[in-house]
Design an enzyme around this catalytic site. Sequence first.
Site, PDB file in Angstrom:
ATOM      1  N   GLN A   1       0.812  -0.996  -0.275  1.00  0.00           N
ATOM      2  CA  GLN A   1       0.166  -0.743   0.471  1.00  0.00           C
ATOM      3  C   GLN A   1       0.667   1.126  -0.227  1.00  0.00           C
ATOM      4  O   GLN A   1       2.066   1.003   1.030  1.00  0.00           O
ATOM      5  CB  GLN A   1      -0.947   0.007   0.928  1.00  0.00           C
ATOM      6  CG  GLN A   1      -2.031  -0.890   0.872  1.00  0.00           C
ATOM      7  CD  GLN A   1      -2.757  -0.615  -0.165  1.00  0.00           C
ATOM      8  OE1 GLN A   1      -3.316   0.322  -0.302  1.00  0.00           O
ATOM      9  NE2 GLN A   1      -4.088  -1.877  -0.366  1.00  0.00           N
TER      10      GLN A   1
ATOM     11  N   CYS B   1      -8.993   0.347  -5.551  1.00  0.00           N
ATOM     12  CA  CYS B   1      -7.620   1.985  -5.624  1.00  0.00           C
ATOM     13  C   CYS B   1      -8.586   2.320  -7.474  1.00  0.00           C
ATOM     14  O   CYS B   1      -8.093   3.194  -7.675  1.00  0.00           O
ATOM     15  CB  CYS B   1      -6.850   1.841  -6.426  1.00  0.00           C
ATOM     16  SG  CYS B   1      -6.513   0.510  -7.672  1.00  0.00           S
TER      17      CYS B   1
END
Length: 483
Positions: free
Chosen positions: A305, A440
């Site tokens: 991440q 995302c």
Amino acid sequence: MSRRPAPSRGKTPGSKSFGGKASGGRPQPRRPAARPPVEPPTTGPVEITVETVGALGDGVAHWQEPYGPNHRLFVPQTLVGDRLMVRFAQERGEGWLVEPVSLLAEGPGRAEPACRHFGTCGGCTLQHMDADTYGAWKVEQLRHALSRAGITDLPMAPLVRTPPHARRRAVLAAARRGRRLWLGFNERASHRLVDIEDCTVLVPRLMALIAPLRALLLDLLPDEHTLDVALTLLDDGPDVVLVGLPQPDLTALEKLGAFAEAHDLARLTWSKRPGAPVEPIALRRTGLVRFGPVTVSPPAGSFLQASAEGEAALVAEALAGASAGLAYEKGAQGKGAQGARVADLFAGSGTLTFPLATLAPVHAVEGDGPALTALEAAARQAAGTHPVTVERRDLFKEPLSPSELSAYQAVVFDPPRAGAASQAAALAASNVPVVVAISCNPVSFARDAALLLGGGYVLERLVPVDQFLWSPHLEVAARFRRG
């Protein structure tokens, strides 16, 4: 950020707020144009007013050709209400990319950019917005993507923001041109390189590597050579992968090893090209990152991440959603739900797997071999968690079926940008009490969310997470409950 003084008539695109082009000579590929350029409708400047800011962060305006068509224009680094003189540059999609010539009047919400490279570097496109305008625009992009999929009733939580200097993972481009080594990010919508001296997004530990890397690569690379530099800050130090490095000889290996020692890298590796096997140069430490109570050694250059703050927000949403599913199971059975389990799909190296394993046994499914190897190794040594089982499976080609999903009280899925349409469709047909979707890409998320809602799920919570500061990208975490 301090506000810029009110503009005067004739402000030019070379001013800091518009970020004029850097000096010539930037490396760029030598390749023929795909087709001859289309002549613009006019060669002179035209006056326009920005109407909206589009999904890529450019202002959007229209210009009506006298007795001709109405053209859609994209204007970088502008805000709603900006009135400008612009010049046509090149076709883009169904409109034209234009270059500002002068700013005649300024719309509300402008801020002084935080980075000296803003306007040329394509890494950030939204530093000209003040905090309130920027946050509202990010949330609106999510609302717009969902509304296009027919989803309008949104239990939206406030935007989770990450601070500057928090990005712990980035890929830079390097190019040797004569006696100069360019190292940085590409210009917006271009292959031209911007040689960065500072970055307001990267964590300082990675930024400190830029100057010494530039000197090292200038010494090692032949003229006209390009490569990518993947930087990741792990818990025990930086992980650096040189992608496209020529086969190093003994002298080069000695210099690379000395660099790793001098700058306290955890790992330094290389590969001949993207997708090729990664070869070690200096493995000074294991290369570790902690996911919940478990320490994992992810493959060199693998996915992590983008920021610790963003990861913490996503983990919190996954845990809250899984807890809701497990609580539902206990309530339905009227007892302790002895067989309660959670599935983590697209598990990677275990970012969500091991925090989830503090709640219940977890079945982690991943298709990437190296990531799965790291996950399996950590699962075998994990202490203080419920059991973790691991399965290698291509969830795009072979999603878990509704009957397989019936074994779980909560399912978390975090696919790549393309989303997980097949898996979402299977979840929509399942009886899983709670599904947590992490994405995302608001567009693919909206498509997958519509599938779940069409299958009878209810969207209970929606959390936008701004992991990619000053870029158009947005992370999303959402909780769906079986209706």
